[in-house]
Design a protein around this motif. Structure first.
Motif: not given
Length: 386
Positions: A331-335, A345-352, A376-383
């Protein structure tokens, strides 16, 4: 087959019929799991609640660190809360048990729990639709589905024609319009009337105390607060002493019976939740769920939901398709809830591959263990997260 074996089968059948005639319940065992680790009042509270339910003939299996022996009670030993939840999922999947009562479960979006409380003014049972989880990221769509979830739960528990009221919260009027359309199109909803002088199906605070409706519709966050309040107002808030907990997770494609209670829930509430689970099983809630959604779809539920969101959906230049499905356990929290689908969708776009869900403290994005750090790194970079 030997004569002795045939005699045993016949005897068992007659005993089962006798119990149905006497109590209205089948003698066949439908074990209910209860996870004991994590309670603010200690494991002993959970075991005591399980014993109370077992005394009423319910087959209970407690997952915890203590080995307690009693009629209708079995202990499943684990060393941690995490191990306990894994064991719970495993036993449900293998049909070793038919339902579970637990203090936390990351329901997927589309699933939320229907709680049941005892109202103080009239001592009546009232279903709060809903109390945890999220039926939809769109508030009004979620409340429309909550109404159907509440009807399903009440009917499974023997309320044949539950009255439905909508609590006066944001989105109540839009929900009222949508439910009235469903009724006009043939879906049988028995609307409640407020006890206040101006009546109507929009419920006030007073109606919560008097149970003016069998099913009270609201968003999950409001339902969660009300469930806590109505279960612990006599104890000062630290011990939930009344009611049946936050109820079963209901969703169109969700086939596990998982009942949620609070870490602050006491013996009466946990024992009540176990009984609530047994009622849902005896009421064949999955059949009720399928029937209610079939009737709602025939009455135009899909069109009503599409119309509700028309003009509010942001158009995207390219449709992003999900990567191949895989097991997601981290689980990734804080969204923020409104950003949840965009984060997936952002993670799908990155192939995850990722899924949205609802954890104990709020919305979560679920990913595979091997993708956790990168996601986590991708979601952090995308704010999306801090």
């Amino acid at each position: 087959m030997s004569d002795e074996k045939i005699k045993k089968i016949v005897a068992s059948t007659f005993l089962d019929l006798a119990q149905i005639l006497e109590t209205g319940q089948s003698g066949k065992k439908m074990p209910i799991l209860v996870t004991a680790i994590g309670s603010e009042h200690g494991e002993e509270t959970i075991y005591n609640a399980a014993l109370e339910a077992a005394k009423k003939g319910i087959c209970v299996k407690v997952i915890g660190t203590r080995d307690v022996k009693a009629e209708n009670l079995e202990s499943i030993l684990v060393s941690s809360e995490e191990e306990g939840h894994k064991k719970m999922d495993e036993m449900l999947s293998e049909k070793v048990a038919y339902g579970a009562v637990t203090m936390h479960y990351p329901f997927p979006i589309g699933v939320s729990t229907v709680g049941r409380v005892i109202t103080p003014a009239a001592g009546r049972k009232m279903y709060l639709a809903t109390t945890t989880g999220t039926s939809s990221v769109n508030r009004v769509e979620g409340m429309i589905k909550n109404a159907i979830y509440g009807i399903i739960t009440a009917k499974a528990c023997g309320v044949n024609q539950p009255t439905v009221g909508i609590l006066n919260v944001d989105g109540a009027r839009q929900t009222e319009i949508a439910l009235q359309k469903l009724k006009e199109n043939g879906y049988d909803i028995n609307f409640a009337t407020s006890g206040r002088s101006d009546g109507g199906m929009i419920m006030r605070g007073n109606d919560l105390l008097t149970a003016s409706a069998d099913v009270m519709v609201m968003d999950s966050l409001t339902g969660n607060v009300l469930s806590k309040l109505l279960s612990s107002y006599t104890t000062g808030g630290k011990y939930e002493s009344m009611g049946f907990g936050y109820g079963p997770g209901i969703g169109e494609d969700f086939d596990k019976l998982i009942m949620i209670v609070s870490r602050a829930s006491g013996v009466p509430v946990i024992a009540g939740a176990i009984e609530f689970a047994k009622e849902m099983l005896l009421g064949e809630y999955q059949k009720v769920l399928a029937a209610e959604f079939n009737k709602a779809r025939k009455a135009g539920l899909n069109d009503i939901l599409v119309e509700l969101k028309a003009g509010k959906r942001e158009e995207t230049a390219v449709e992003v398709k999900a990567p191949p499905k895989e097991v997601v356990t981290e689980e990734i929290l804080g969204i923020e809830i409104m950003d949840l689908e965009d984060a997936v969708t952002c993670l799908w776009k990155a192939g995850i591959y990722a899924e949205s869900g609802m954890g104990f403290t709020g919305p979560v994005v679920l990913v595979g263990e091997h993708n956790l750090e990168q996601a986590r790194n991708i979601l952090s970079q995308k704010k999306f997260i801090g």
